[in-house]
Design an enzyme around this catalytic site. Structure first.
Site, PDB file in Angstrom:
ATOM      1  N   SER A 115       0.845  -1.202   0.000  1.00 19.18           N
ATOM      2  CA  SER A 115       0.000   0.000   0.000  1.00 19.18           C
ATOM      3  C   SER A 115       0.871   1.239   0.000  1.00 19.18           C
ATOM      4  O   SER A 115       1.980   1.236   0.556  1.00 19.18           O
ATOM      5  CB  SER A 115      -0.858  -0.025   1.271  1.00 19.18           C
TER       6      SER A 115
ATOM      7  N   TYR B 178      -1.952  -0.666  11.050  1.00 23.53           N
ATOM      8  CA  TYR B 178      -2.238  -1.291   9.745  1.00 23.53           C
ATOM      9  C   TYR B 178      -1.069  -1.070   8.785  1.00 23.53           C
ATOM     10  O   TYR B 178      -0.553  -2.008   8.168  1.00 23.53           O
ATOM     11  CB  TYR B 178      -3.530  -0.721   9.131  1.00 23.53           C
TER      12      TYR B 178
ATOM     13  N   LYS C 202       1.953  -3.690   6.830  1.00 27.32           N
ATOM     14  CA  LYS C 202       2.411  -3.732   5.428  1.00 27.32           C
ATOM     15  C   LYS C 202       3.922  -3.546   5.356  1.00 27.32           C
ATOM     16  O   LYS C 202       4.615  -4.237   4.613  1.00 27.32           O
ATOM     17  CB  LYS C 202       1.701  -2.651   4.606  1.00 27.32           C
TER      18      LYS C 202
HETATM   19  P1  NAD Z   1     -11.048  -6.800   1.407  1.00 25.96           P
HETATM   20  O1  NAD Z   1     -11.261  -6.770   2.878  1.00 25.96           O
HETATM   21  O2  NAD Z   1     -12.219  -6.592   0.530  1.00 25.96           O
HETATM   22  O3  NAD Z   1     -10.350  -8.164   0.998  1.00 25.96           O
HETATM   23  C1  NAD Z   1      -9.478  -8.868   1.863  1.00 25.96           C
HETATM   24  C2  NAD Z   1      -9.941 -10.318   1.891  1.00 25.96           C
HETATM   25  O4  NAD Z   1      -9.061 -11.084   2.723  1.00 25.96           O
HETATM   26  C3  NAD Z   1     -11.354 -10.479   2.449  1.00 25.96           C
HETATM   27  O5  NAD Z   1     -12.122 -11.268   1.552  1.00 25.96           O
HETATM   28  C4  NAD Z   1     -11.143 -11.195   3.791  1.00 25.96           C
HETATM   29  O6  NAD Z   1     -12.230 -12.034   4.106  1.00 25.96           O
HETATM   30  C5  NAD Z   1      -9.845 -11.949   3.526  1.00 25.96           C
HETATM   31  N1  NAD Z   1      -9.038 -12.244   4.716  1.00 25.96           N
HETATM   32  C6  NAD Z   1      -8.629 -11.378   5.683  1.00 25.96           C
HETATM   33  N2  NAD Z   1      -7.881 -12.014   6.590  1.00 25.96           N
HETATM   34  C7  NAD Z   1      -7.809 -13.316   6.205  1.00 25.96           C
HETATM   35  C8  NAD Z   1      -7.182 -14.474   6.734  1.00 25.96           C
HETATM   36  N3  NAD Z   1      -6.480 -14.446   7.879  1.00 25.96           N
HETATM   37  N4  NAD Z   1      -7.311 -15.656   6.084  1.00 25.96           N
HETATM   38  C9  NAD Z   1      -8.025 -15.709   4.930  1.00 25.96           C
HETATM   39  N5  NAD Z   1      -8.648 -14.654   4.373  1.00 25.96           N
HETATM   40  C10 NAD Z   1      -8.540 -13.472   5.008  1.00 25.96           C
HETATM   41  O7  NAD Z   1      -9.900  -5.732   1.075  1.00 25.96           O
HETATM   42  P2  NAD Z   1      -9.375  -5.189  -0.328  1.00 25.96           P
HETATM   43  O8  NAD Z   1      -9.724  -3.748  -0.412  1.00 25.96           O
HETATM   44  O9  NAD Z   1      -9.756  -6.107  -1.433  1.00 25.96           O
HETATM   45  O10 NAD Z   1      -7.813  -5.262  -0.056  1.00 25.96           O
HETATM   46  C11 NAD Z   1      -7.031  -6.364  -0.480  1.00 25.96           C
HETATM   47  C12 NAD Z   1      -5.600  -6.153  -0.005  1.00 25.96           C
HETATM   48  O11 NAD Z   1      -5.106  -4.925  -0.559  1.00 25.96           O
HETATM   49  C13 NAD Z   1      -5.444  -6.032   1.506  1.00 25.96           C
HETATM   50  O12 NAD Z   1      -4.251  -6.690   1.884  1.00 25.96           O
HETATM   51  C14 NAD Z   1      -5.328  -4.543   1.731  1.00 25.96           C
HETATM   52  O13 NAD Z   1      -4.585  -4.244   2.888  1.00 25.96           O
HETATM   53  C15 NAD Z   1      -4.594  -4.109   0.477  1.00 25.96           C
HETATM   54  N6  NAD Z   1      -4.840  -2.711   0.117  1.00 25.96           N
HETATM   55  C16 NAD Z   1      -6.122  -2.241   0.005  1.00 25.96           C
HETATM   56  C17 NAD Z   1      -6.354  -0.920  -0.308  1.00 25.96           C
HETATM   57  C18 NAD Z   1      -7.757  -0.367  -0.373  1.00 25.96           C
HETATM   58  O14 NAD Z   1      -7.920   0.848  -0.207  1.00 25.96           O
HETATM   59  N7  NAD Z   1      -8.771  -1.170  -0.629  1.00 25.96           N
HETATM   60  C19 NAD Z   1      -5.264  -0.059  -0.541  1.00 25.96           C
HETATM   61  C20 NAD Z   1      -3.970  -0.565  -0.443  1.00 25.96           C
HETATM   62  C21 NAD Z   1      -3.771  -1.901  -0.100  1.00 25.96           C
HETATM   63  C1  WQD Z   2      -9.384   9.903   0.780  1.00 25.55           C
HETATM   64  C2  WQD Z   2      -9.571  11.407   0.971  1.00 25.55           C
HETATM   65  C3  WQD Z   2      -9.844  12.030   3.278  1.00 25.55           C
HETATM   66  C4  WQD Z   2     -13.712  10.025   3.859  1.00 25.55           C
HETATM   67  C5  WQD Z   2      -6.773   4.939   2.941  1.00 25.55           C
HETATM   68  C6  WQD Z   2      -5.754   4.237   3.799  1.00 25.55           C
HETATM   69  C7  WQD Z   2      -4.589   3.809   2.948  1.00 25.55           C
HETATM   70  C8  WQD Z   2      -5.053   2.978   1.749  1.00 25.55           C
HETATM   71  C9  WQD Z   2      -6.119   3.673   0.975  1.00 25.55           C
HETATM   72  C10 WQD Z   2      -5.035   0.637   2.369  1.00 25.55           C
HETATM   73  C11 WQD Z   2      -8.791  11.965   2.164  1.00 25.55           C
HETATM   74  C12 WQD Z   2     -11.098  12.323   2.490  1.00 25.55           C
HETATM   75  C13 WQD Z   2     -12.521  10.500   3.331  1.00 25.55           C
HETATM   76  C14 WQD Z   2     -14.750  10.936   4.181  1.00 25.55           C
HETATM   77  C15 WQD Z   2     -13.343  12.729   3.413  1.00 25.55           C
HETATM   78  N1  WQD Z   2      -5.634   1.723   2.167  1.00 25.55           N
HETATM   79  N2  WQD Z   2     -12.348  11.840   3.104  1.00 25.55           N
HETATM   80  N3  WQD Z   2     -14.529  12.269   3.934  1.00 25.55           N
HETATM   81  O1  WQD Z   2      -7.013   8.002   3.742  1.00 25.55           O
HETATM   82  O2  WQD Z   2      -6.158   8.349   1.373  1.00 25.55           O
HETATM   83  O3  WQD Z   2      -6.177   6.085   2.347  1.00 25.55           O
HETATM   84  O4  WQD Z   2      -7.179   4.049   1.889  1.00 25.55           O
HETATM   85  O5  WQD Z   2      -3.873   0.393   2.304  1.00 25.55           O
HETATM   86  O6  WQD Z   2      -3.756   3.080   3.774  1.00 25.55           O
HETATM   87  O7  WQD Z   2      -5.323   5.132   4.816  1.00 25.55           O
HETATM   88  O8  WQD Z   2      -8.325   7.121   1.740  1.00 25.55           O
HETATM   89  O9  WQD Z   2     -10.684   7.143   1.046  1.00 25.55           O
HETATM   90  O10 WQD Z   2     -10.132   7.314   3.514  1.00 25.55           O
HETATM   91  O11 WQD Z   2      -9.638   9.254   2.014  1.00 25.55           O
HETATM   92  O12 WQD Z   2     -13.180  13.932   3.216  1.00 25.55           O
HETATM   93  O13 WQD Z   2     -15.820  10.575   4.675  1.00 25.55           O
HETATM   94  O14 WQD Z   2     -10.951  11.647   1.272  1.00 25.55           O
HETATM   95  O15 WQD Z   2      -9.607  13.028   4.234  1.00 25.55           O
HETATM   96  O16 WQD Z   2      -8.385  13.266   1.799  1.00 25.55           O
HETATM   97  P1  WQD Z   2      -6.884   7.495   2.379  1.00 25.55           P
HETATM   98  P2  WQD Z   2      -9.778   7.633   2.114  1.00 25.55           P
END
Ligand code: NAD
Ligand code: WQD
Length: 344
Positions: A126, A150, A154
């Site tokens: 991430s 969190y 990562k």
């Molecule tokens: P999500 O929660 O929709 O998907 C994660 C999946 O992993 C879920 O289906 C959950 O049931 C499963 N899971 C969690 N822990 C588990 C375990 N111990 N064993 C088996 N399954 C398990 O999330 P997502 O948005 O699809 O994110 C996927 C990955 O990408 C995550 O690792 C997340 O940290 C990373 N990521 C997400 C974002 C985002 O904003 N969505 C941004 C950057 C990184």
């Molecule tokens: C985006 C923008 C908020 C909600 C997060 C995690 C990051 C990564 C991606 C996993 C910001 C603003 C948000 C609301 C708002 N995930 N906002 N009102 O914070 O950039 O990143 O998701 O790895 O680790 O921290 O994403 O969608 O929460 O916010 O104004 O109700 O929207 O302040 O500027 P963020 P976000």
């Protein structure tokens, strides 16, 4: 057919990636404990990619025999590792749960890969590993330092992958640092389905649009950005999914553990997103400007050049595509997967 074991394949990004992998001719073995997802997503993945082969193991990464059974279905050629908990606020309240699930879960996965001679891995990292970056756009060589448990899971997993890759030759690992994934499959059949009040901007905006919530609170209107609201690199989840296929296809050119940003290289403000969503929905989405959210940074977006050079991948979908596709999903599934059944 090559086989990919996809952890977290029932989740938001995982389900979209399964569709892309199946369409590209990969067999897919999903391992997911459904802690934050629904089996209905996988039924719809099969519907969207009917000629592909997808099997599902409802297994926690910490369940060693269960993981063994999934690997035994192989031979597995590569692992795509999405499984993890991802809510920043929850990770502050329950750090040990996050370290156990994300870090210890990845240890178990790597041990299973070692037992089965699998050395190819694509990992969901991430942009959170950059913390508050000194320079934008952010390159992969920027200093690392996450600001919450969190993010540290990562960071520690990345460090662990570098150690494992350095410990013996043959590992090929791509650490994909996603920026802000949004949008949904254009069919409207799969998409993001957060439980409870969404933490992230786009699902919140869409729940306001569908009438589940009254208005969006914008977290801060006094940032040093063009309109005072926070700026992020939003990336369409289907582009992101394609990035995983590109990463698998490029593993032949990877040696060790290599981080790669997946972003568009464009920054959009919160107000840009609200306006684009209002246009897609066809009515004004109400918002109010509130105080800054603790821990937020003013602006961050990716330098996406490594992804182009190493993976041959660039994002192609615009902010308008992201909001239009997210809206189609939300409008046709106002309660997410909640009210759907496995039959349809
Ligand atoms: P999500 O929660 O929709 O998907 C994660 C999946 O992993 C879920 O289906 C959950 O049931 C499963 N899971 C969690 N822990 C588990 C375990 N111990 N064993 C088996 N399954 C398990 O999330 P997502 O948005 O699809 O994110 C996927 C990955 O990408 C995550 O690792 C997340 O940290 C990373 N990521 C997400 C974002 C985002 O904003 N969505 C941004 C950057 C990184
Ligand atoms: C985006 C923008 C908020 C909600 C997060 C995690 C990051 C990564 C991606 C996993 C910001 C603003 C948000 C609301 C708002 N995930 N906002 N009102 O914070 O950039 O990143 O998701 O790895 O680790 O921290 O994403 O969608 O929460 O916010 O104004 O109700 O929207 O302040 O500027 P963020 P976000």
């Amino acid at each position: 057919m090559p086989t990919a074991l996809v952890t977290g394949g029932a989740g938001y990004i995982g389900s979209h990636t399964c569709v892309v992998l199946l369409e590209a001719g990969w067999d897919v073995v999903v391992v997911d404990n459904l802690s934050n997802s629904s089996e209905i997503a996988l039924a719809r993945v099969r519907e969207l990619a009917p000629s592909g082969s997808l099997s599902f193991h409802r297994v926690d990464l910490l369940d060693e025999p269960g993981l063994e059974a999934a690997f035994a279905e192989g031979p597995v050629d590569a692992v795509v590792h999405f499984a993890g908990l991802k809510a920043v606020g929850e990770s502050v309240e329950q750090p040990l749960r996050y370290y156990e699930n994300n870090v210890a879960g990845t240890v178990q996965l790597l041990k299973a890969m070692q037992r089965h001679g699998v050395r190819d891995l694509v990992f969901s990292s991430s942009c959170t590993v950059y913390g508050d970056p000194e320079e934008i756009p952010v390159t992969e060589s920027a200093p690392l330092g996450a600001a919450n448990p969190y993010g540290r899971t990562k960071l520690y997993i990345e460090e662990m992958l570098r150690d494992v890759a350095a410990s013996e030759p043959g590992w090929r690992m791509t650490l994909l640092r996603y920026f802000n994934p949004v949008g949904a499959h254009p069919s409207g059949r799969i998409g993001e389905d957060p439980t409870g009040i969404p933490n992230n901007l786009m699902p919140y905006v869409m729940q306001v649009a569908v009438g589940r919530r009254d208005h969006v609170t914008i977290h801060g209107g006094d940032y040093p950005t063009p309109d005072g609201t926070g700026v992020r690199d939003y990336i369409h989840v289907v582009d992101l999914a394609a990035g995983h296929l590109a990463a698998l296809q490029a593993l032949d050119h990877i040696d060790g553990a290599v981080p790669v940003n997946l972003g568009t290289g464009n920054g959009y403000s919160v107000l840009d997103v609200v306006r684009a969503a209002s246009a897609a929905v066809g009515r004004e989405i109400r918002y109010e400007i509130g105080p800054r959210r603790p821990g937020d940074v003013a602006a961050v977006w990716a330098d996406p050049r490594s992804a182009r050079e190493l993976l041959g991948w660039t994002a192609s979908r615009s902010l308008d595509d992201m909001v239009a596709d997210h809206w189609r999903w939300q409008a046709s599934n106002p309660d997410g997967f909640g009210s759907a059944t496995l039959a349809g």
